[in-house]
Motif scaffolding. Sequence first.
Motif, PDB file in Angstrom:
ATOM      1  N   ARG A 114     -18.185  88.710 109.811  1.00 22.49           N
ATOM      2  CA  ARG A 114     -18.922  88.668 109.978  1.00 22.49           C
ATOM      3  C   ARG A 114     -20.195  88.660 108.827  1.00 22.49           C
ATOM      4  O   ARG A 114     -20.930  88.110 108.314  1.00 22.49           O
ATOM      5  N   ALA A 115     -19.354  89.210 107.645  1.00 24.70           N
ATOM      6  CA  ALA A 115     -19.754  88.869 105.995  1.00 24.70           C
ATOM      7  C   ALA A 115     -20.298  87.484 105.609  1.00 24.70           C
ATOM      8  O   ALA A 115     -20.682  87.159 105.169  1.00 24.70           O
ATOM      9  N   ASP A 116     -18.637  87.156 106.130  1.00 16.36           N
ATOM     10  CA  ASP A 116     -18.439  85.237 105.797  1.00 16.36           C
ATOM     11  C   ASP A 116     -19.752  84.544 106.418  1.00 16.36           C
ATOM     12  O   ASP A 116     -20.785  84.017 105.815  1.00 16.36           O
ATOM     13  N   GLU A 117     -19.333  85.530 107.473  1.00 17.85           N
ATOM     14  CA  GLU A 117     -20.501  84.080 108.821  1.00 17.85           C
ATOM     15  C   GLU A 117     -21.739  84.971 108.353  1.00 17.85           C
ATOM     16  O   GLU A 117     -23.050  83.130 107.683  1.00 17.85           O
ATOM     17  N   ARG A 118     -22.455  85.611 107.468  1.00 17.63           N
ATOM     18  CA  ARG A 118     -23.753  86.033 107.577  1.00 17.63           C
ATOM     19  C   ARG A 118     -24.372  84.635 106.131  1.00 17.63           C
ATOM     20  O   ARG A 118     -24.991  84.611 106.028  1.00 17.63           O
ATOM     21  N   GLY A 119     -22.918  84.881 104.771  1.00 15.86           N
ATOM     22  CA  GLY A 119     -23.053  84.122 103.845  1.00 15.86           C
ATOM     23  C   GLY A 119     -23.698  82.836 103.964  1.00 15.86           C
ATOM     24  O   GLY A 119     -23.807  81.929 103.493  1.00 15.86           O
ATOM     25  N   ALA A 120     -22.724  82.420 104.979  1.00 16.20           N
ATOM     26  CA  ALA A 120     -22.480  81.181 105.308  1.00 16.20           C
ATOM     27  C   ALA A 120     -24.166  79.855 105.629  1.00 16.20           C
ATOM     28  O   ALA A 120     -24.338  79.215 105.590  1.00 16.20           O
ATOM     29  N   GLU A 121     -24.684  81.330 106.899  1.00 18.29           N
ATOM     30  CA  GLU A 121     -25.550  80.958 107.356  1.00 18.29           C
ATOM     31  C   GLU A 121     -26.740  80.845 106.127  1.00 18.29           C
ATOM     32  O   GLU A 121     -28.145  80.218 106.099  1.00 18.29           O
ATOM     33  N   GLU A 122     -27.168  81.752 104.686  1.00 21.34           N
ATOM     34  CA  GLU A 122     -28.435  81.913 103.938  1.00 21.34           C
ATOM     35  C   GLU A 122     -28.383  80.706 102.938  1.00 21.34           C
ATOM     36  O   GLU A 122     -27.406  79.908 103.170  1.00 21.34           O
TER      37      GLU A 122
END
Length: 61
Positions: free
Chosen positions: A53-61
């Motif tokens: 989830r942290a990786d996904e949030r980082g990719a969205e930013e």
Amino acid sequence: MHVAPVGGTAVQDHVALAEIELCGDLIIAASAAHEDRLSLESIDEVLKVAEERADERGAEE
């Protein structure tokens, strides 16, 4: 019916291999658990849900 050719041609399904590895990790964690069942938090930890989830949030930013 499709049959894989006999010989040195190996086909790898990377998704299936990753799922098998995760299942193995869960089995190991379950066998090492001191309770009857793994908690949902323990399962998430084994499957590295928070990291994903942290990786996904980082990719969205």
